[in-house]
Design a protein around this motif. Structure first.
Motif, short mmCIF file in Angstrom:
data_model
loop_
_atom_site.label_atom_id
_atom_site.label_comp_id
_atom_site.label_asym_id
_atom_site.label_seq_id
_atom_site.Cartn_x
_atom_site.Cartn_y
_atom_site.Cartn_z
N SER A 175 -21.42 -90.94 -61.46
CA SER A 175 -20.22 -91.22 -60.67
C SER A 175 -19.03 -91.68 -61.50
N ASN A 176 -19.19 -91.75 -62.83
CA ASN A 176 -18.13 -92.28 -63.68
C ASN A 176 -18.05 -91.54 -65.01
N GLU A 177 -16.89 -91.62 -65.62
CA GLU A 177 -16.69 -91.15 -66.99
C GLU A 177 -16.77 -92.35 -67.92
N VAL A 178 -17.36 -92.15 -69.08
CA VAL A 178 -17.38 -93.22 -70.08
C VAL A 178 -15.98 -93.44 -70.63
N GLY A 179 -15.23 -92.37 -70.78
CA GLY A 179 -13.85 -92.47 -71.24
C GLY A 179 -13.73 -93.09 -72.62
N HIS A 180 -12.81 -94.04 -72.75
CA HIS A 180 -12.57 -94.69 -74.04
C HIS A 180 -13.37 -95.99 -74.20
N SER A 181 -14.29 -96.26 -73.30
CA SER A 181 -15.09 -97.49 -73.38
C SER A 181 -16.03 -97.43 -74.58
N THR A 182 -16.25 -98.58 -75.19
CA THR A 182 -17.31 -98.70 -76.19
C THR A 182 -18.61 -98.92 -75.44
N VAL A 183 -19.64 -98.19 -75.82
CA VAL A 183 -20.93 -98.29 -75.15
C VAL A 183 -21.88 -99.13 -76.00
N PHE A 184 -22.48 -100.14 -75.37
CA PHE A 184 -23.43 -101.03 -76.05
C PHE A 184 -24.82 -100.74 -75.50
N CYS A 185 -25.76 -100.39 -76.38
CA CYS A 185 -27.09 -99.94 -75.94
C CYS A 185 -28.19 -100.86 -76.46
N ILE A 186 -29.19 -101.09 -75.61
CA ILE A 186 -30.30 -101.99 -75.94
C ILE A 186 -31.18 -101.45 -77.06
N GLY A 187 -31.22 -100.11 -77.19
CA GLY A 187 -32.07 -99.51 -78.21
C GLY A 187 -31.63 -98.08 -78.51
N HIS A 188 -32.32 -97.46 -79.46
CA HIS A 188 -31.91 -96.14 -79.93
C HIS A 188 -32.21 -95.03 -78.93
N THR A 189 -33.24 -95.20 -78.10
CA THR A 189 -33.52 -94.20 -77.08
C THR A 189 -32.40 -94.17 -76.05
N THR A 190 -31.94 -95.34 -75.64
CA THR A 190 -30.81 -95.44 -74.72
C THR A 190 -29.56 -94.89 -75.37
#
Length: 226
Positions: A175-190
């Motif tokens: 339902s959303n675009e990531v756009g210019h957001s920085t994405v923070f992930c719990i692990g490498h699979t995510t």
């Protein structure tokens, strides 16, 4: 003030990390977990759990009670929080790995002749079972919970988005675009799932929520109050 979105509800202690760093945040549940009925067999040597949800589903399931005296199995698991939950409930953890691939390699190298009961969700990662199958390790997979995507649209942009599973990424991006957001992930699979939508990815040093939140703070050059 930076504004971030957490795709899962945080505990009061976890919220404090962001609050102390002066980061504004919103939170919601990108996925819903539903425990399901399952039958437990006993012709195996060890348990494998790759998530806290699998442990909770196992512990809460009524079908375990009739053979409770036979449940003194040692466990293999993924994640520090999963290990802690198992030990809290009286189970011995033989090996804790940071991801399924690491655990699979360890088992294939050190437990070639043993058998395993693998408790997981319907959207589990393929790495562990693929490695066990490749090395002809005897195991049985039991799905003990269902992961349901819970898409929700957000009209405002965020400086950062926090993801805790590949399913969370899939749910958000429905339902959303990531756009210019920085994405923070719990692990490498995510992070691998997030990479389908952005190149701006920061991964926690270890797959623990608190470590991810500290990564968020450090990324924005903010200090965490001791």
């Amino acid at each position: 003030m930076k504004n971030v979105l957490s795709t899962k509800h945080l505990t009061s202690g976890q919220k404090k990390i962001l609050n102390d760093a002066g980061i504004n945040f919103q939170e919601y549940e990108a996925i819903n977990i539903h425990y399901q009925e399952f039958q437990l067999t006993t012709d195996f040597d060890y348990f494998i759990f790759t998530s806290q949800n699998a442990v909770r589903a196992f512990i809460n399931h009524n079908s375990n009670f009739p053979i409770k005296k036979k449940l003194g199995r040692e466990c293999f698991c993924v994640g520090e929080k999963t290990k802690s939950l198992l030990e809290k409930n009286g189970y011995k953890v033989v090996k804790m790995a940071h991801n399924g691939a690491e655990l699979g390699v360890f088992i294939a190298k050190n437990y070639k002749k043993e058998s395993f009961l693998f408790f997981c969700g319907n959207r589990r990662n393929d790495d562990l079972p693929n490695i066990l199958t490749k090395h002809k390790i005897h195991f049985k997979e039991i799905i003990v919970y269902q992961t349901e995507l819970n898409p929700q649209h957000f009209s405002e942009p965020f400086d950062g988005i926090l993801f805790f599973s590949p399913s969370g990424v899939k749910s958000f991006t429905l339902s959303n675009e990531v756009g210019h957001s920085t994405v923070f992930c719990i692990g490498h699979t995510t992070a691998g799932e997030a990479a389908l939508f952005t190149d701006s990815i920061v991964v926690a040093d270890t797959p623990v929520v608190e470590n991810l939140l500290k990564k968020v703070s450090l990324h924005y050059n903010l200090s965490i109050k001791k």
